[in-house]
Design a protein around this motif. Structure first.
Motif, PDB file in Angstrom:
ATOM      1  N   ILE A   1       0.843  -1.209   0.000  1.00 26.70           N
ATOM      2  CA  ILE A   1       0.000   0.000   0.000  1.00 26.70           C
ATOM      3  C   ILE A   1       0.872   1.250   0.000  1.00 26.70           C
ATOM      4  O   ILE A   1       0.599   2.218  -0.722  1.00 26.70           O
ATOM      5  CB  ILE A   1      -0.950  -0.005   1.210  1.00 26.70           C
ATOM      6  CG1 ILE A   1      -2.003  -1.107   1.045  1.00 26.70           C
ATOM      7  CG2 ILE A   1      -1.625   1.348   1.388  1.00 26.70           C
ATOM      8  CD1 ILE A   1      -2.898  -1.277   2.249  1.00 26.70           C
ATOM      9  N   GLU A   2       1.933   1.243   0.785  1.00 22.89           N
ATOM     10  CA  GLU A   2       2.742   2.447   0.952  1.00 22.89           C
ATOM     11  C   GLU A   2       3.641   2.741  -0.243  1.00 22.89           C
ATOM     12  O   GLU A   2       4.012   3.898  -0.451  1.00 22.89           O
ATOM     13  CB  GLU A   2       3.583   2.319   2.224  1.00 22.89           C
ATOM     14  CG  GLU A   2       2.733   2.338   3.503  1.00 22.89           C
ATOM     15  CD  GLU A   2       3.572   2.279   4.756  1.00 22.89           C
ATOM     16  OE1 GLU A   2       3.015   2.464   5.845  1.00 22.89           O
ATOM     17  OE2 GLU A   2       4.804   2.060   4.646  1.00 22.89           O
ATOM     18  N   ILE A   3       3.997   1.747  -1.012  1.00 20.52           N
ATOM     19  CA  ILE A   3       4.859   2.009  -2.170  1.00 20.52           C
ATOM     20  C   ILE A   3       4.052   2.197  -3.451  1.00 20.52           C
ATOM     21  O   ILE A   3       4.615   2.605  -4.475  1.00 20.52           O
ATOM     22  CB  ILE A   3       5.884   0.875  -2.384  1.00 20.52           C
ATOM     23  CG1 ILE A   3       5.186  -0.414  -2.804  1.00 20.52           C
ATOM     24  CG2 ILE A   3       6.741   0.681  -1.149  1.00 20.52           C
ATOM     25  CD1 ILE A   3       6.152  -1.519  -3.194  1.00 20.52           C
ATOM     26  N   SER A   4       2.739   1.927  -3.413  1.00 14.49           N
ATOM     27  CA  SER A   4       1.920   2.009  -4.624  1.00 14.49           C
ATOM     28  C   SER A   4       1.366   3.416  -4.806  1.00 14.49           C
ATOM     29  O   SER A   4       1.044   4.093  -3.819  1.00 14.49           O
ATOM     30  CB  SER A   4       0.758   1.019  -4.557  1.00 14.49           C
ATOM     31  OG  SER A   4       1.221  -0.297  -4.372  1.00 14.49           O
ATOM     32  N   PRO A   5       1.232   3.876  -6.030  1.00  9.78           N
ATOM     33  CA  PRO A   5       0.537   5.143  -6.275  1.00  9.78           C
ATOM     34  C   PRO A   5      -0.918   5.054  -5.812  1.00  9.78           C
ATOM     35  O   PRO A   5      -1.507   3.965  -5.784  1.00  9.78           O
ATOM     36  CB  PRO A   5       0.620   5.304  -7.798  1.00  9.78           C
ATOM     37  CG  PRO A   5       1.736   4.412  -8.229  1.00  9.78           C
ATOM     38  CD  PRO A   5       1.758   3.274  -7.269  1.00  9.78           C
ATOM     39  N   ARG A   6      -1.486   6.177  -5.457  1.00  6.41           N
ATOM     40  CA  ARG A   6      -2.842   6.190  -4.915  1.00  6.41           C
ATOM     41  C   ARG A   6      -3.833   5.484  -5.840  1.00  6.41           C
ATOM     42  O   ARG A   6      -4.689   4.715  -5.381  1.00  6.41           O
ATOM     43  CB  ARG A   6      -3.286   7.632  -4.667  1.00  6.41           C
ATOM     44  CG  ARG A   6      -4.724   7.762  -4.177  1.00  6.41           C
ATOM     45  CD  ARG A   6      -5.124   9.213  -4.070  1.00  6.41           C
ATOM     46  NE  ARG A   6      -4.390   9.878  -2.999  1.00  6.41           N
ATOM     47  CZ  ARG A   6      -4.790   9.895  -1.736  1.00  6.41           C
ATOM     48  NH1 ARG A   6      -5.900   9.259  -1.384  1.00  6.41           N
ATOM     49  NH2 ARG A   6      -4.087  10.529  -0.823  1.00  6.41           N
ATOM     50  N   LYS A   7      -3.725   5.700  -7.140  1.00  7.57           N
ATOM     51  CA  LYS A   7      -4.696   5.146  -8.075  1.00  7.57           C
ATOM     52  C   LYS A   7      -4.559   3.636  -8.252  1.00  7.57           C
ATOM     53  O   LYS A   7      -5.474   2.992  -8.764  1.00  7.57           O
ATOM     54  CB  LYS A   7      -4.556   5.835  -9.438  1.00  7.57           C
ATOM     55  CG  LYS A   7      -4.911   7.310  -9.427  1.00  7.57           C
ATOM     56  CD  LYS A   7      -4.774   7.926 -10.810  1.00  7.57           C
ATOM     57  CE  LYS A   7      -5.139   9.401 -10.807  1.00  7.57           C
ATOM     58  NZ  LYS A   7      -5.004  10.008 -12.174  1.00  7.57           N
ATOM     59  N   MET A   8      -3.424   3.090  -7.838  1.00  3.65           N
ATOM     60  CA  MET A   8      -3.183   1.666  -8.056  1.00  3.65           C
ATOM     61  C   MET A   8      -3.227   0.833  -6.777  1.00  3.65           C
ATOM     62  O   MET A   8      -3.044  -0.390  -6.832  1.00  3.65           O
ATOM     63  CB  MET A   8      -1.817   1.460  -8.727  1.00  3.65           C
ATOM     64  CG  MET A   8      -1.709   2.032 -10.116  1.00  3.65           C
ATOM     65  SD  MET A   8      -0.087   1.673 -10.851  1.00  3.65           S
ATOM     66  CE  MET A   8      -0.076  -0.117 -10.840  1.00  3.65           C
ATOM     67  N   ARG A   9      -3.493   1.459  -5.626  1.00 10.79           N
ATOM     68  CA  ARG A   9      -3.414   0.723  -4.368  1.00 10.79           C
ATOM     69  C   ARG A   9      -4.420  -0.415  -4.298  1.00 10.79           C
ATOM     70  O   ARG A   9      -4.093  -1.532  -3.890  1.00 10.79           O
ATOM     71  CB  ARG A   9      -3.624   1.687  -3.198  1.00 10.79           C
ATOM     72  CG  ARG A   9      -2.453   2.624  -2.977  1.00 10.79           C
ATOM     73  CD  ARG A   9      -2.749   3.660  -1.909  1.00 10.79           C
ATOM     74  NE  ARG A   9      -1.670   4.634  -1.829  1.00 10.79           N
ATOM     75  CZ  ARG A   9      -1.728   5.749  -1.099  1.00 10.79           C
ATOM     76  NH1 ARG A   9      -2.820   6.024  -0.387  1.00 10.79           N
ATOM     77  NH2 ARG A   9      -0.702   6.585  -1.088  1.00 10.79           N
ATOM     78  N   GLY A  10      -5.648  -0.144  -4.689  1.00 11.94           N
ATOM     79  CA  GLY A  10      -6.662  -1.189  -4.640  1.00 11.94           C
ATOM     80  C   GLY A  10      -6.312  -2.359  -5.532  1.00 11.94           C
ATOM     81  O   GLY A  10      -6.460  -3.527  -5.148  1.00 11.94           O
TER      82      GLY A  10
END
Length: 265
Positions: free
Chosen positions: A115-124
């Motif tokens: 979650i912390e390394i992923s861009p906001r749009k790709m977290r899910g």
């Protein structure tokens, strides 16, 4: 056969699963302390190390306790098996506990890191793929346990230990991954957080995202997000209860029911 003996035997037969679940509970509840003090990446390394140790310990019991030799065992093999039985059983249960600990810690630490390394749009999407590969791993584990593969009386220890190959490789590859930029922000290491983001995004234009992370962390620090508040605040109570109920309901369907039927048969 008395009913009391049947209950005792059923408990002994299921004890390895009970110990695994206890280890998973301990691992999941202690993961936050590991990834707070050891960083996210180091926690994943420790998590994989636990599974490697568990796999090694799982191989040993059948190697030192030959209680299932084919053919008529000799008096010497019977005597040696009885001498090493307690040691083998102890190592087996320690392995199950460590394996459960690693699984519980992985569900928390790995998810937080992704979650912390992923861009906001790709977290899910990233977290969904994480859960998908967990299910795929369960499927592969069920296939490997078939009697014509490793589900045999003299190969079951390999069937339960082969999963250690992946964390063993991961113990070396994990150092190729950058540390969580959010952890650096929490530790007030802005330069390291900036460098981590630049590595993850493959660009130097990450100052806006870094500022957003710092703003989010400042907001979290100002709020009282204790476990008691999660249940008492109407803002968090219903989402939390919904997640718990859905997770509990999922235990009565899907892969869990298939596993139970498989074990019973």
């Amino acid at each position: 056969m008395s009913i009391e003996y049947q209950y005792t035997q059923n408990f002994v037969d299921s004890l390895h699963g009970i110990i695994w679940v206890i280890g998973a509970v301990v691992g999941s509840f202690t993961a936050q302390f590991w990834y707070t003090f050891l960083t996210r990446r180091n926690t994943i390394f420790v998590n994989m190390l636990f599974q490697v140790i568990a796999s090694v310990l799982m191989i040993i019991p059948l190697e030192i306790y030959h209680g299932y030799d084919q053919g008529e065992p000799s008096p010497t093999s019977i005597r040696n098996a009885l001498q090493m039985k307690d040691v083998a059983i102890t190592l087996f249960y320690i392995s199950r506990f460590l394996s459960g600990w690693a699984a519980g810690m992985s569900c928390v630490a790995t998810t937080i890191y992704l979650i912390e390394i992923s861009p906001r749009k790709m977290r899910g999407k990233v977290v969904t793929y994480h859960q998908l590969f967990i299910v795929i791993g369960i499927l592969v584990g069920q296939i490997v346990s078939f009697p014509w593969l490793l589900g045999q009386h003299n190969k079951w220890h390999w069937g339960m230990a082969w999963v250690g190959i992946f964390p063993l490789v991961g113990c070396f590859l994990i150092w190729k991954l950058p540390e969580s930029p959010r952890w650096f922000v929490q530790e007030r290491m802005r330069a390291e957080a900036l460098q981590s983001l630049q590595t993850l995004r493959k660009t130097n234009e990450v100052h806006a995202e870094l500022t957003e992370i710092e703003r989010e962390e400042a907001t979290v620090n100002m709020e009282d997000l204790s476990l008691i508040r999660l249940f008492t605040s109407s803002r968090f109570r219903w989402p939390l209860l919904t997640s718990v109920i859905l997770s509990a309901a999922a235990q009565f369907s899907g892969i869990n029911s298939v596993s139970i039927v498989h074990d019973e048969n």
